[in-house]
Scaffold this motif. Sequence first.
Motif, PDB file in Angstrom:
ATOM      1  N   UNK A 209      27.613  21.706 -40.581  1.00  0.00           N
ATOM      2  CA  UNK A 209      27.076  21.701 -39.331  1.00  0.00           C
ATOM      3  C   UNK A 209      25.568  20.699 -38.966  1.00  0.00           C
ATOM      4  N   UNK A 210      24.909  20.695 -40.171  1.00  0.00           N
ATOM      5  CA  UNK A 210      23.634  19.854 -40.032  1.00  0.00           C
ATOM      6  C   UNK A 210      23.980  18.491 -39.781  1.00  0.00           C
ATOM      7  N   UNK A 211      24.931  17.997 -40.628  1.00  0.00           N
ATOM      8  CA  UNK A 211      25.312  16.605 -40.860  1.00  0.00           C
ATOM      9  C   UNK A 211      25.987  16.242 -39.271  1.00  0.00           C
ATOM     10  N   UNK A 212      26.670  16.950 -38.866  1.00  0.00           N
ATOM     11  CA  UNK A 212      27.212  16.787 -37.533  1.00  0.00           C
ATOM     12  C   UNK A 212      26.368  16.571 -36.379  1.00  0.00           C
ATOM     13  N   UNK A 213      25.518  17.698 -36.361  1.00  0.00           N
ATOM     14  CA  UNK A 213      24.255  17.813 -35.614  1.00  0.00           C
ATOM     15  C   UNK A 213      23.373  16.528 -35.446  1.00  0.00           C
ATOM     16  N   UNK A 214      23.213  15.948 -36.560  1.00  0.00           N
ATOM     17  CA  UNK A 214      22.295  14.775 -36.953  1.00  0.00           C
ATOM     18  C   UNK A 214      23.001  13.801 -36.164  1.00  0.00           C
ATOM     19  N   UNK A 215      24.269  13.678 -36.510  1.00  0.00           N
ATOM     20  CA  UNK A 215      25.149  12.394 -35.931  1.00  0.00           C
ATOM     21  C   UNK A 215      25.121  12.331 -34.404  1.00  0.00           C
ATOM     22  N   UNK A 216      25.363  13.717 -33.801  1.00  0.00           N
ATOM     23  CA  UNK A 216      25.420  13.979 -32.511  1.00  0.00           C
ATOM     24  C   UNK A 216      24.470  13.526 -31.751  1.00  0.00           C
ATOM     25  N   UNK A 217      23.291  14.120 -32.294  1.00  0.00           N
ATOM     26  CA  UNK A 217      21.826  13.623 -31.716  1.00  0.00           C
ATOM     27  C   UNK A 217      21.531  12.294 -31.701  1.00  0.00           C
ATOM     28  N   UNK A 218      22.030  11.375 -32.664  1.00  0.00           N
ATOM     29  CA  UNK A 218      21.733   9.952 -32.916  1.00  0.00           C
ATOM     30  C   UNK A 218      23.003   9.172 -32.187  1.00  0.00           C
ATOM     31  N   UNK A 219      23.792  10.010 -31.170  1.00  0.00           N
ATOM     32  CA  UNK A 219      25.103   9.279 -30.697  1.00  0.00           C
ATOM     33  C   UNK A 219      24.582   8.022 -29.821  1.00  0.00           C
ATOM     34  N   UNK A 220      23.370   8.350 -29.179  1.00  0.00           N
ATOM     35  CA  UNK A 220      23.022   7.324 -28.021  1.00  0.00           C
ATOM     36  C   UNK A 220      22.489   6.048 -28.776  1.00  0.00           C
ATOM     37  N   UNK A 221      21.939   6.096 -30.003  1.00  0.00           N
ATOM     38  CA  UNK A 221      21.383   5.170 -30.889  1.00  0.00           C
ATOM     39  C   UNK A 221      22.535   4.265 -31.440  1.00  0.00           C
ATOM     40  N   UNK A 222      23.724   5.049 -31.758  1.00  0.00           N
ATOM     41  CA  UNK A 222      24.800   4.273 -32.012  1.00  0.00           C
ATOM     42  C   UNK A 222      25.436   3.567 -31.012  1.00  0.00           C
ATOM     43  N   UNK A 223      25.494   4.209 -29.914  1.00  0.00           N
ATOM     44  CA  UNK A 223      26.008   3.598 -28.557  1.00  0.00           C
ATOM     45  C   UNK A 223      25.279   2.261 -28.262  1.00  0.00           C
ATOM     46  N   UNK A 224      23.904   2.465 -28.034  1.00  0.00           N
ATOM     47  CA  UNK A 224      22.924   1.221 -28.050  1.00  0.00           C
ATOM     48  C   UNK A 224      23.210   0.229 -28.503  1.00  0.00           C
ATOM     49  N   UNK A 225      23.290   0.504 -30.045  1.00  0.00           N
ATOM     50  CA  UNK A 225      23.415  -0.571 -30.926  1.00  0.00           C
ATOM     51  C   UNK A 225      25.020  -1.101 -31.061  1.00  0.00           C
ATOM     52  N   UNK A 226      25.802  -0.636 -30.276  1.00  0.00           N
ATOM     53  CA  UNK A 226      27.315  -0.904 -30.381  1.00  0.00           C
ATOM     54  C   UNK A 226      27.884  -0.534 -31.860  1.00  0.00           C
ATOM     55  N   UNK A 227      27.553   0.403 -32.447  1.00  0.00           N
ATOM     56  CA  UNK A 227      28.171   0.814 -33.514  1.00  0.00           C
ATOM     57  C   UNK A 227      29.049   1.968 -33.507  1.00  0.00           C
ATOM     58  N   UNK A 228      29.852   2.373 -34.727  1.00  0.00           N
ATOM     59  CA  UNK A 228      30.495   3.816 -34.604  1.00  0.00           C
ATOM     60  C   UNK A 228      29.996   4.173 -36.232  1.00  0.00           C
TER      61      UNK A 228
END
Length: 367
Positions: free
Chosen positions: A225-244
């Motif tokens: 859950x900690x890892x998933x939450x961290x990735x979820x919170x950083x989802x906008x950063x991934x999207x802005x950088x056009x990464x998956x």
Amino acid sequence: MSSLIISPEEVLKERIKELSCLYDVSSVIVQHADSMEVSLNNICIVLKRAWRFSDDACVELKLDDFYIVTNPIPEKSIFQKSEIHVFNKSFGYIKVHYPTNKFTDKHFLDDEEKLLKKVCSDVGFLYEKELNKGKEEQLKRSAERVDRLSILGEITAGIAHELNTPLGNILGFAEFIHDKTEEKQSKQDSSKIIKAAIYSREVVKKLMFFACEMPQNMRFVKIKPIVVEALTLLAPNFKKAELTYKLNFENASLEAQLDAIQFTQILFNILINSIYVSPKLSVIKVSIYNDEANFFIEISDEGPGIKEEYKNKIFEPFFTTKPIGDGSGLGLSVVHGIVKSHKGDIVTFDNQPKGTAFQIRLPLTMN
């Protein structure tokens, strides 16, 4: 193997060639410097001369990633072969070929077979020393880095403690002025002081993380859950950088004893770094796995990788390769401090085919 009958004079001549070969191979090993390929090539040349029909012989050597032939291997050949063993495992072989249109296996001498085994043993010994030398140098560099970081940690802790009190005073008086004054310029100036003091206090906090001086709340928590939450919170950063990203969790119910907030800080800092260096449309991979005593986090990107001259500096505070204004150089030093305080370790290695991978080992329990 039965050999063709040869005269006593020829037997003596062949024995002299074999002894000369052993002497020359020993000389090559003693004089070995940096290039393993050069030494192996020289050994093959020496070996070729030792065979009875040396003009027609072809020596083929395979050792790990090295492959050497003295001359083209005949399309159809007979050969003598011996394995090269390193750390009691087969790492390759040496073959001596003759073309079948001129020779049969009876043209090989029994003493040549013994010679080949001896040379393979010597080559294995040489390569074992080479591999051990690499490990010794790696351990030495690692020990030097740990010593340097330990000294930096002690200095950093002292600096952080010295800065805490004056920063607290600056922040307190600036807030007092801001609350009491009615003059517009004074309010604006005091606001700037407050913001600068708060930023400086965050830097001090990061320095204390690096020096392992922050209090911790150690408890058993589920890791996924900690890892998933961290990735979820950083989802906008991934999207802005056009990464998956790709998450691989071998054990979804994995639990470990740690400070959940500090563990999140580890994930954030490394992932933000990976996002920063990753090219568009690439994938950042996050893998979590464990053994009986530890669990491991691997975060790998497809960026340009870390230059060799920077690899021993990346965990030092204030070291950064980012342009001025893009980073303080404290992210990875904070990660190092948190990992150290959790009795773990962190290493980097080259991702394949390109990029960098961070591997963090943390114990499942602090007891």
